[in-house]
Design a protein around this motif. Structure first.
Motif: not given
Length: 260
Positions: A30, A33, A142-143, A164, A255
């Motif tokens: 992640t 992100l 993060g996806d 988020r 992902r």
């Protein structure tokens, strides 16, 4: 590449039979992100309307998406003028050494794929560093969500936000076979999520009072799951009533992983 000892794995309650003394641990990442949030937070610290000089959607007259990560604590060194899918591409390129032009050419046949191409390739399940996700409840921070506009909508080829957080569920219809999930996203868009001022409490960072701005920011979308938990459709914001089914705007998520 990170390694963990066999003893550490056993101590964590992980089945260790037939594993070598050191085991490569591939899994979701992640970092992108974190980088997206850093960009948004720095730009948001400028405040609207001044922020619009540094953060905007790549619309009419824009020759190509530009995203710049500047010096932390100096927000005017950050800059965003991008569309949704190009923002995601530049975010991945900025964050990971594997996300090169060659990677995107190999898996997306483009150094800057649009949303429709993100959808097509992720849905095919053949993209390295991206594991396909089809269940709404399985979404994690993060996806990447890829929406394809099959009907040729004026908004372009689709939309590509990054998750988020999952912010709960809402009930706005009487269909017992669907569940509606409020998903906080970070994306670059010309149309903030929800009508300013948002009446539901799910505020979009690109809205200031009754004025809406464009660019990268945080917002909330509603994604519907069918009885099996699969994507069924979405609404652009929690206080927006238009529902887009997957029959005209199919949805898939990915992902991001540390290993192909």
């Amino acid at each position: 590449m990170k390694f963990r000892s066999l003893a550490a794995l056993i101590g964590a309650g992980v089945l260790a039979a037939a594993l070598s003394p050191q085991v490569a641990m591939a899994g979701p990442v992640t970092d992108h992100l974190v980088e997206a949030e850093g960009l948004v937070d720095e730009l948001n610290s400028i405040g609207w309307p001044t922020e619009s000089a540094y953060n905007k959607y790549c619309g009419t007259g824009c020759s190509g998406s530009v995203v710049t990560w500047g010096t932390p604590g100096n927000p005017t060194t950050y800059y965003n003028e991008s569309q949704c899918a190009p923002f995601v591409t530049q975010l991945l390129k900025h964050t990971y050494s594997w996300a090169t032009n060659s990677y995107f050419t190999t898996y997306f046949s483009s150094t800057s794929p649009n949303s429709a191409r993100y959808y097509d390739r992720i849905n095919a399940g053949t993209v390295a560093h991206m594991d396909k996700i089809t269940k709404v409840a399985s979404l994690q921070p993060g996806d990447i969500i890829a929406i394809k506009y099959e009907e040729g909508a004026s908004g372009g080829s689709g939309h590509t936000p990054v998750v988020r957080s999952l912010a709960g569920t809402v009930v706005t219809d009487s269909d017992p076979n669907t569940t509606e999930y409020v998903v906080e996203v970070v994306d670059s868009t010309s149309n903030p999520h929800g009508t300013a001022p948002v009446s539901t409490g799910h505020h979009d960072s690109r809205s200031s009072g009754s004025t809406e701005y464009s660019g990268v920011g945080y917002g909330y979308m509603v994604f519907y799951a069918d009885a099996n938990g699969d994507f069924y459709g979405y609404r652009w914001g929690t206080d927006e009533s238009t529902f887009h089914p997957v029959t005209t705007r199919p949805i898939v998520a990915a992902r991001v992983t540390s290993e192909p």
